[in-house]
Design a protein around this motif. Sequence first.
Motif, PDB file in Angstrom:
ATOM      1  N   LEU A   4      57.494  43.417  77.029  1.00 31.51           N
ATOM      2  CA  LEU A   4      57.173  42.627  75.844  1.00 31.51           C
ATOM      3  C   LEU A   4      57.261  43.500  74.594  1.00 31.51           C
ATOM      4  O   LEU A   4      56.971  44.699  74.645  1.00 31.51           O
ATOM      5  CB  LEU A   4      55.766  42.034  75.964  1.00 31.51           C
ATOM      6  N   PRO A   5      57.630  42.928  73.455  1.00 29.03           N
ATOM      7  CA  PRO A   5      57.758  43.709  72.213  1.00 29.03           C
ATOM      8  C   PRO A   5      56.403  43.987  71.569  1.00 29.03           C
ATOM      9  O   PRO A   5      56.132  43.610  70.433  1.00 29.03           O
ATOM     10  CB  PRO A   5      58.639  42.803  71.341  1.00 29.03           C
ATOM     11  N   LEU A   6      55.562  44.663  72.313  1.00 29.75           N
ATOM     12  CA  LEU A   6      54.201  45.002  71.893  1.00 29.75           C
ATOM     13  C   LEU A   6      53.943  46.452  72.273  1.00 29.75           C
ATOM     14  O   LEU A   6      54.626  46.999  73.146  1.00 29.75           O
ATOM     15  CB  LEU A   6      53.193  44.074  72.588  1.00 29.75           C
ATOM     16  N   VAL A  40      55.316  34.516  74.216  1.00 30.31           N
ATOM     17  CA  VAL A  40      56.075  35.549  73.518  1.00 30.31           C
ATOM     18  C   VAL A  40      57.404  35.763  74.240  1.00 30.31           C
ATOM     19  O   VAL A  40      57.545  35.488  75.432  1.00 30.31           O
ATOM     20  CB  VAL A  40      55.295  36.875  73.453  1.00 30.31           C
ATOM     21  N   GLY A  43      60.334  38.217  75.693  1.00 30.16           N
ATOM     22  CA  GLY A  43      60.401  39.532  76.322  1.00 30.16           C
ATOM     23  C   GLY A  43      61.727  39.681  77.044  1.00 30.16           C
ATOM     24  O   GLY A  43      62.566  38.770  77.039  1.00 30.16           O
ATOM     25  N   GLY A  56      57.402  49.117  74.598  1.00 34.50           N
ATOM     26  CA  GLY A  56      57.339  47.818  73.939  1.00 34.50           C
ATOM     27  C   GLY A  56      57.483  47.914  72.438  1.00 34.50           C
ATOM     28  O   GLY A  56      58.035  47.006  71.795  1.00 34.50           O
ATOM     29  N   SER A  57      56.991  49.003  71.843  1.00 34.34           N
ATOM     30  CA  SER A  57      57.144  49.183  70.396  1.00 34.34           C
ATOM     31  C   SER A  57      58.603  49.384  70.021  1.00 34.34           C
ATOM     32  O   SER A  57      59.060  48.931  68.963  1.00 34.34           O
ATOM     33  CB  SER A  57      56.312  50.375  69.920  1.00 34.34           C
ATOM     34  N   ARG A  98      60.492  46.089  70.298  1.00 36.88           N
ATOM     35  CA  ARG A  98      60.264  45.207  69.152  1.00 36.88           C
ATOM     36  C   ARG A  98      61.357  45.361  68.103  1.00 36.88           C
ATOM     37  O   ARG A  98      61.714  44.397  67.425  1.00 36.88           O
ATOM     38  CB  ARG A  98      58.898  45.511  68.545  1.00 36.88           C
ATOM     39  N   SER A 133      63.949  42.023  66.923  1.00 37.96           N
ATOM     40  CA  SER A 133      63.308  41.944  65.614  1.00 37.96           C
ATOM     41  C   SER A 133      63.391  40.563  64.971  1.00 37.96           C
ATOM     42  O   SER A 133      62.733  40.320  63.963  1.00 37.96           O
ATOM     43  CB  SER A 133      63.947  42.967  64.672  1.00 37.96           C
ATOM     44  N   PRO A 155      62.889  36.988  66.382  1.00 36.31           N
ATOM     45  CA  PRO A 155      62.637  36.017  67.461  1.00 36.31           C
ATOM     46  C   PRO A 155      63.281  34.662  67.222  1.00 36.31           C
ATOM     47  O   PRO A 155      63.696  33.987  68.168  1.00 36.31           O
ATOM     48  CB  PRO A 155      61.103  35.911  67.476  1.00 36.31           C
ATOM     49  N   SER A 190      67.716  50.427  61.058  1.00 38.65           N
ATOM     50  CA  SER A 190      67.309  49.425  62.052  1.00 38.65           C
ATOM     51  C   SER A 190      68.495  48.770  62.732  1.00 38.65           C
ATOM     52  O   SER A 190      68.351  48.188  63.813  1.00 38.65           O
ATOM     53  CB  SER A 190      66.435  48.355  61.391  1.00 38.65           C
TER      54      SER A 190
END
Length: 720
Positions: A14-16, A44, A46, A93-94, A97, A101, A103, A296
Amino acid sequence: MSASDRAITVPVLLPLPLPGPYDYLGEGFAPGDIVEVPLGRRFVAGVVWDGGPGGVEAGRLKPVARRFEVPPMRPALRRFVARVANYTLSPPGSVLRMALSVPAALEPPKPRRAWRLADIPPPAMRATPQRLAVLEALAGGGALTAAEIARETGVGPGVLKGLAALGAVEPAALPPGPAFAPPDPNGGRVALTDEQAAAARELGGTGFGVSLLEGIAGSGKTEVYFEAVAAALRQDRQALILLPEIALTAQWMQRFEARFGARPLAWHSDLPAGERRRGWRAVAEGEARVVVGARSALFLPFPALGVVVVDEEHEPAFKQEDGVAYHARDMAVLRARLEDVPVVLASATPSLESEENANAGRYKRLGLAERYKRAALPEVSLIDLRRSPPPRGQWLAAPLEAALRNALEAGEQALLFLNRRGYAPLTLCRACGHRIECRHCSAWLVEHRLAGRLQCHHCGHAEPLPLQCPACGAEESLAACGPGVERIAEEAAALFPEARLGVFSSDSVRGPRAAAEFVAKVEAREIDLIIGTQLAAKGHHFPWLTAVGVVDGDLGLAGGDLRASERTHQLLTQVAGRAGRAERPGRVLVQTWQPENPVMQALASGNRQAFLEAERDGRRAAGMPPYGRLAALVLASRDPAAVEAAARALARAAPQGGEADVLGPAPAPLALLRGRHRWRLLLKAPRERPVQPVLRAWLGSVRLPANVSLQIDVDPYSFM
């Protein structure tokens, strides 16, 4: 856990800020699938990740909600996410993200709303010229959007609404059209010099390899790496070009369009949400063939990447300081390696890190020693401010004023460079000596006189200019100390009242559109004298700009940064490269209090190699990068006692035995930032010793309190 349970367990990253994937239930999923899963009370996005299940009993798992109808994340990008996380010691996960970027781009694009003629003709209506024009435009039987109808007929939306109310036209849905025209690798080719052509041939290969394209300012590096982009396009591959300041690409975009007949997809933080959504999906589906972007853009989901270019590879802007701390140049090399494609690093003043990699044979060095069309290099002169100080209360010495006047009277353009925004960096009370500081940071507030405010350039806090000293209450006692570009513009306007002035800084030129408008004015010679910060130094080509004045050449030399001299040399070389880029010869004058400094001597003599040798010797003797490794640990908390105690506890647990040295702890030079107190430690290790295992073992032995955060920066560029 039974075999059947294992078969239906799906690991999803997951992007966490999580250390690894979570397990879910599902069948028919493969690594790389982008899915939606429940997390608490929300859903969410993922990515189905590589590896086996995490060992949670199937009965406790929730099912995957759905698979998004987008191309799966390719193995090379998944490995890139994992490698960046491993190198920077960030949660995977970070990093993910940054790859997910947008969603909203995971949902199918909405159809375009259009209009067509109604199936049943309406009753008789008043046939105005505008109505007839619309009906004629739609007579072919197809559907057109309101924008297309407006372009063809000049009719506004009111006429369309009226026709719809009468039943003459009706809504229609069109599939999303192609958003990006394909660039033509064979269109608009320019005649390269023999030197350029030789370098371009060296860039035409396939497979991984790093080329360091070193060329003096104005030598045509862009045209050379365009040939590498063209080679990738001919192989039906995509290209990624990283620029340090994507907001300043107006001239670059024009050159790209002239060469390839279409514009690339631009990727940066100022893009509207709709453009980001369309752009991300266009990259993922292979529709966007060339992307030019900020750092990015490295994490975009290219399905067929063919080449990566990092222009101005030496630029500090490629280093991300917040969140996941990474250097885009180094990660671009990593991504190219994982994709097995060539990467080009271009610069007039390559970083010492890239210089050493080229000297060691890890990078292939390609050189451009002459300016395009043999334009002469500008003459660089030093103004010793100890011998030729400006008049009291002014900042431009007489020799610089005279050079500017000569250029302006000849109908040419000039640039005054000072890398300091605002009017003055410090506001001081003449009565009690109080210096106005930010209430959230240990930094002075900068006066922005045009906006009538004091502003912190670290946290953004702003407040009106006070009428009296906030410490002693004295009125009319506050004095602006030192110059910013606004103050230099004020002085220049008094000295050259007939000249048309333009201030080129991030305060006056906000975003890509404003930057393009400013550049267009300079190109049209509607601006005679530019007063600019580092934004004015970035790759602009102004044929009539012949005089460049550096107001404070010593500005970047202080502060204890190990790269201070290197950065100052690079920046001032860039600034000097703006002068005399066409037929008219250029002149550069640098005001300095330290003309004997090696940086100043290198600029005046043009002997960059002597400067690099001295810089190498100093770094090598100190064991500093690129001859050693560094990792910075920055602890922060709103509680000053808690952060100091945590820093000292971390220092007590520091590695022993000579595998690495730990410097600190000490309050950070910027000890208060956004209301949080900061302490720093610095780990220093030999080049052959990777710091990540040392850091993991060290940090694993200490438990930090919940109110203290820790930022790890491997290969730090900032020491604030």
